[in-house]
Design an enzyme around this catalytic site. Sequence first.
Site, PDB file in Angstrom:
ATOM      1  CG  ASN A  13      -1.718   1.249   1.392  1.00 56.52           C
ATOM      2  OD1 ASN A  13      -1.766   2.068   0.471  1.00 56.52           O
ATOM      3  ND2 ASN A  13      -2.359   1.420   2.555  1.00 56.52           N
ATOM      4  CE  LYS A  15      -0.301   3.353   4.680  1.00 63.97           C
ATOM      5  NZ  LYS A  15      -0.453   3.536   6.135  1.00 63.97           N
ATOM      6  CG  HIS A  98      -6.150   2.128   4.784  1.00 61.39           C
ATOM      7  ND1 HIS A  98      -5.761   3.101   5.681  1.00 61.39           N
ATOM      8  CD2 HIS A  98      -5.145   1.237   4.726  1.00 61.39           C
ATOM      9  CE1 HIS A  98      -4.552   2.808   6.126  1.00 61.39           C
ATOM     10  NE2 HIS A  98      -4.153   1.677   5.565  1.00 61.39           N
ATOM     11  CD  GLU A 100      -3.323   5.738   6.417  1.00 60.60           C
ATOM     12  OE1 GLU A 100      -3.211   5.783   5.177  1.00 60.60           O
ATOM     13  OE2 GLU A 100      -2.447   5.212   7.145  1.00 60.60           O
ATOM     14  CD  GLU A 169      -3.938  -2.258   7.078  1.00 61.39           C
ATOM     15  OE1 GLU A 169      -2.816  -2.526   6.631  1.00 61.39           O
ATOM     16  OE2 GLU A 169      -4.531  -1.202   6.814  1.00 61.39           O
ATOM     17  N   GLY A 175       1.941   2.460  10.627  1.00 65.35           N
ATOM     18  CA  GLY A 175       2.918   3.532  10.475  1.00 65.35           C
ATOM     19  C   GLY A 175       3.601   3.932  11.777  1.00 65.35           C
ATOM     20  CB  SER A 214       4.515  -1.605  12.057  1.00 65.52           C
ATOM     21  OG  SER A 214       4.134  -0.251  12.223  1.00 65.52           O
TER      22      SER A 214
HETATM   23  P1  PGA Z   1       2.370   0.363   7.563  1.00 62.86           P
HETATM   24  O1  PGA Z   1       0.938   0.598   6.852  1.00 62.86           O
HETATM   25  O2  PGA Z   1       2.890  -0.939   7.060  1.00 62.86           O
HETATM   26  O3  PGA Z   1       3.198   1.543   7.123  1.00 62.86           O
HETATM   27  O4  PGA Z   1       2.118   0.348   9.031  1.00 62.86           O
HETATM   28  C1  PGA Z   1       0.063  -0.451   6.633  1.00 62.86           C
HETATM   29  C2  PGA Z   1      -1.225   0.061   6.037  1.00 62.86           C
HETATM   30  O5  PGA Z   1      -1.671   1.142   6.456  1.00 62.86           O
HETATM   31  O6  PGA Z   1      -1.819  -0.568   5.147  1.00 62.86           O
END
Ligand code: PGA
Length: 252
Positions: A13, A15, A98, A100, A169, A175, A214
């Site tokens: 992803n 982003k 997601h 976000e 998640e 993140g 992460s």
């Molecule tokens: P990350 O993000 O691996 O940077 O924690 C995962 C995601 O948001 O899909």
Amino acid sequence: MSVMKKKKLIAGNWKMNGSLAANEALLKALLQDIGAPACDVAVCVPAPYLAQVQALAAGSPIAVGAQDLSAQPQGAFTGEQSALMLKDFGVRYAIVGHSERRQYHGESDELVAAKTAAALANGITPIVCVGETLAQREAGETEEVVKRQLAAVIHVNGHCISEIVVAYEPVWAIGTGKTATPEQAQAVHAVLRAQLHHAASDHADGIRILYGGSMNAANAAELLAQPDIDGGLIGGASLKAPDFLQIIAAAR
Ligand code: PGA
């Protein structure tokens, strides 16, 4: 616990990261060393770069994914991309719901369910994200939250629920460098698996439940060894070719 052996899925992803030059360098580095992976691989890229990444990844083991899609088929929805438009660019997967998008764009469980339906109706595999915040985990609400989020999707898409991919998640792990332990992740995955069993008894073992938050080159193997973790949704580590390749290699 899953009894059927299925191919894992490792999805990057990206982003809102990348540029024409950076994407090309990343894809070239991935393609140079990816070989014939034991798992399915996808990169979910920002919409403006779908054409570029489709061309770079053509004929390779890397499938193209989107990070979102509209629940609507077409029309006066400024700024949105329909499932059919994504199909035009060879998109195989779309991340849906997601955290976000839930957090910054106010996406409700109902909207996530409608977007899942739009993807399925157009032959795009939705990667449906669920996960609790830190406050919800600390309040002991993790199960309740993820079950509510998945239930909304099952309610609208029960007839073809075996076609979805689920991604657990935990919001507090995204993140932040704070990964769920393999045991913490497995416990939630088992809850989701049981819920899928209830909705699609014959097919639940075939539904892939990814972990995200992460996941990186150092912790991937341990997470992916859990019985109900069928892959990963990778943010930060998917932007570094050596790290993403190591995660792919760990998914067998
Ligand atoms: P990350 O993000 O691996 O940077 O924690 C995962 C995601 O948001 O899909």
